[in-house]
Scaffold this motif. Structure first.
Motif, PDB file in Angstrom:
ATOM      1  N   ARG A  61      42.425  60.355  23.635  1.00  0.00           N
ATOM      2  CA  ARG A  61      42.702  61.494  23.040  1.00  0.00           C
ATOM      3  C   ARG A  61      41.365  62.471  22.645  1.00  0.00           C
ATOM      4  O   ARG A  61      41.864  63.579  22.801  1.00  0.00           O
ATOM      5  CB  ARG A  61      43.493  61.356  21.821  1.00  0.00           C
ATOM      6  CG  ARG A  61      44.424  62.427  21.082  1.00  0.00           C
ATOM      7  CD  ARG A  61      45.262  61.968  19.892  1.00  0.00           C
ATOM      8  NE  ARG A  61      46.114  63.271  19.257  1.00  0.00           N
ATOM      9  CZ  ARG A  61      45.554  63.858  18.751  1.00  0.00           C
ATOM     10  NH1 ARG A  61      44.443  63.863  17.935  1.00  0.00           N
ATOM     11  NH2 ARG A  61      46.407  64.930  18.213  1.00  0.00           N
ATOM     12  N   ALA A  62      40.389  61.772  22.343  1.00  0.00           N
ATOM     13  CA  ALA A  62      39.382  62.748  21.939  1.00  0.00           C
ATOM     14  C   ALA A  62      38.792  63.527  23.120  1.00  0.00           C
ATOM     15  O   ALA A  62      38.273  64.381  23.044  1.00  0.00           O
ATOM     16  CB  ALA A  62      38.308  61.540  21.310  1.00  0.00           C
ATOM     17  N   ASP A  63      38.700  62.603  24.113  1.00  0.00           N
ATOM     18  CA  ASP A  63      38.260  63.212  25.687  1.00  0.00           C
ATOM     19  C   ASP A  63      39.290  64.673  25.815  1.00  0.00           C
ATOM     20  O   ASP A  63      38.891  65.275  26.420  1.00  0.00           O
ATOM     21  CB  ASP A  63      38.127  62.255  26.570  1.00  0.00           C
ATOM     22  CG  ASP A  63      37.435  62.781  27.784  1.00  0.00           C
ATOM     23  OD1 ASP A  63      36.457  63.508  27.625  1.00  0.00           O
ATOM     24  OD2 ASP A  63      37.935  62.525  28.834  1.00  0.00           O
ATOM     25  N   LEU A  64      40.366  64.259  25.494  1.00  0.00           N
ATOM     26  CA  LEU A  64      41.553  65.314  26.091  1.00  0.00           C
ATOM     27  C   LEU A  64      40.958  66.713  25.096  1.00  0.00           C
ATOM     28  O   LEU A  64      41.198  67.626  25.496  1.00  0.00           O
ATOM     29  CB  LEU A  64      43.030  64.838  25.598  1.00  0.00           C
ATOM     30  CG  LEU A  64      44.222  65.924  25.755  1.00  0.00           C
ATOM     31  CD1 LEU A  64      44.230  66.415  27.124  1.00  0.00           C
ATOM     32  CD2 LEU A  64      45.315  65.096  25.357  1.00  0.00           C
ATOM     33  N   ALA A  65      40.732  66.479  23.761  1.00  0.00           N
ATOM     34  CA  ALA A  65      40.540  67.471  22.966  1.00  0.00           C
ATOM     35  C   ALA A  65      39.327  68.005  23.447  1.00  0.00           C
ATOM     36  O   ALA A  65      39.200  69.508  23.276  1.00  0.00           O
ATOM     37  CB  ALA A  65      40.173  66.917  21.613  1.00  0.00           C
ATOM     38  N   ARG A  66      38.306  67.528  23.731  1.00  0.00           N
ATOM     39  CA  ARG A  66      36.981  67.984  24.453  1.00  0.00           C
ATOM     40  C   ARG A  66      37.343  68.699  25.525  1.00  0.00           C
ATOM     41  O   ARG A  66      36.693  69.948  25.828  1.00  0.00           O
ATOM     42  CB  ARG A  66      35.851  66.874  24.689  1.00  0.00           C
ATOM     43  CG  ARG A  66      35.313  66.486  23.485  1.00  0.00           C
ATOM     44  CD  ARG A  66      34.119  65.476  23.697  1.00  0.00           C
ATOM     45  NE  ARG A  66      34.291  64.151  24.522  1.00  0.00           N
ATOM     46  CZ  ARG A  66      34.750  63.079  24.096  1.00  0.00           C
ATOM     47  NH1 ARG A  66      34.966  63.106  22.552  1.00  0.00           N
ATOM     48  NH2 ARG A  66      35.154  62.227  24.645  1.00  0.00           N
ATOM     49  N   ALA A  67      38.039  68.349  26.557  1.00  0.00           N
ATOM     50  CA  ALA A  67      38.748  68.974  27.514  1.00  0.00           C
ATOM     51  C   ALA A  67      39.401  70.591  27.010  1.00  0.00           C
ATOM     52  O   ALA A  67      39.097  71.514  27.629  1.00  0.00           O
ATOM     53  CB  ALA A  67      39.550  68.372  28.454  1.00  0.00           C
ATOM     54  N   ALA A  68      39.927  70.334  26.210  1.00  0.00           N
ATOM     55  CA  ALA A  68      41.043  71.651  25.760  1.00  0.00           C
ATOM     56  C   ALA A  68      39.742  72.482  25.028  1.00  0.00           C
ATOM     57  O   ALA A  68      39.973  73.735  25.168  1.00  0.00           O
ATOM     58  CB  ALA A  68      42.234  71.057  24.681  1.00  0.00           C
ATOM     59  N   LEU A  69      38.987  72.131  24.388  1.00  0.00           N
ATOM     60  CA  LEU A  69      38.092  72.884  23.449  1.00  0.00           C
ATOM     61  C   LEU A  69      37.159  73.613  24.593  1.00  0.00           C
ATOM     62  O   LEU A  69      36.770  74.706  24.622  1.00  0.00           O
ATOM     63  CB  LEU A  69      36.969  71.932  22.633  1.00  0.00           C
ATOM     64  CG  LEU A  69      36.157  72.906  21.820  1.00  0.00           C
ATOM     65  CD1 LEU A  69      37.217  73.637  20.874  1.00  0.00           C
ATOM     66  CD2 LEU A  69      35.210  71.819  20.869  1.00  0.00           C
TER      67      LEU A  69
END
Length: 225
Positions: A61-69
């Protein structure tokens, strides 16, 4: 002779090509859901793929958030990478604040694991602007890092304080515990965190001008915000 059981009919295969997955498509689906609610399962359902299929593109989920950012960073209306340094940092900070307002839960979700590639590239570009303005590399790094940290820290704390006085579990007891002369300005700060941030930013930029900016820079330029 015993009869063989009738064979089960095969489940119909979905028609058309399977959905094309990419890190960008996954990130955009997550942004559409919103990080207050998003999970890898919900993203997979939104894209019509299996949960396991996402792991070829995002780790957690943290990596997903970085991708979204990174998607937001790529599409944000950043100022041109040129001086004067103070005006540039003011505009950078304003765009970054607006970007965080797009999805307040995203900044918390992306905090684990370091900077995303897009954020790191942008940080490099911002630091180069100050170096081109005559800052020594270490002073440029310190100035940009301080401003970016200010945006993130004040935004996150502002969200927490706003929730404490406007959310379902609002409790203003901590405000009432303040010196009575501080209660009204504190309430104003909590009700309008961006304006409070802008005032803090001016203090930080004044400090950069006084202690880090090279003597060749016009230190008074853009001083009023």
């Amino acid at each position: 002779m015993a009869k063989r059981p009738a064979a089960r009919p095969e489940a119909p295969r979905p028609r058309g090509r399977p959905p094309k997955l990419s890190r960008d498509a996954i990130a955009r689906a997550a942004l559409q859901i919103g990080f207050a609610e998003v999970t890898l399962v919900s993203v997979a359902e939104a894209l019509g793929v299996s949960h396991a299929a996402l792991y070829s593109h995002v780790v957690d989920r943290a990596d997903l958030a970085r991708a979204a950012l990174d998607v937001l960073y790529a599409e944000a209306p950043w100022p041109a990478c040129r001086g004067p340094w103070r005006r540039y940092l003011e505009r950078e900070a304003g765009v970054l604040w607006s970007l965080l307002e797009r999805d307040p839960a995203l900044v918390l979700a992306s905090a684990a694991g370091g900077m995303s590639p897009g954020a790191l590239a942008h940080f490099n570009a911002a630091t180069r602007v100050l170096i081109d303005e005559g800052f020594a590399p270490e002073e440029a790094l310190l100035a940009v890092d301080t401003v970016f940290d200010l945006v993130h820290d004040v935004f996150v704390r502002g969200q927490q304080l706003v929730a404490s006085v406007t959310g379902e579990d609002a409790d203003e007891a901590w405000l009432d515990a303040l010196d009575r002369r501080l209660r009204a300005p504190t309430r104003r700060a909590v009700r309008n965190p961006r304006r409070w941030f802008e005032r803090k930013l001016k203090i930080v930029l004044d400090g950069i001008a006084a202690g880090l900016a090279p003597a060749t820079c016009d230190r008074d330029e853009g001083g009023a915000s």
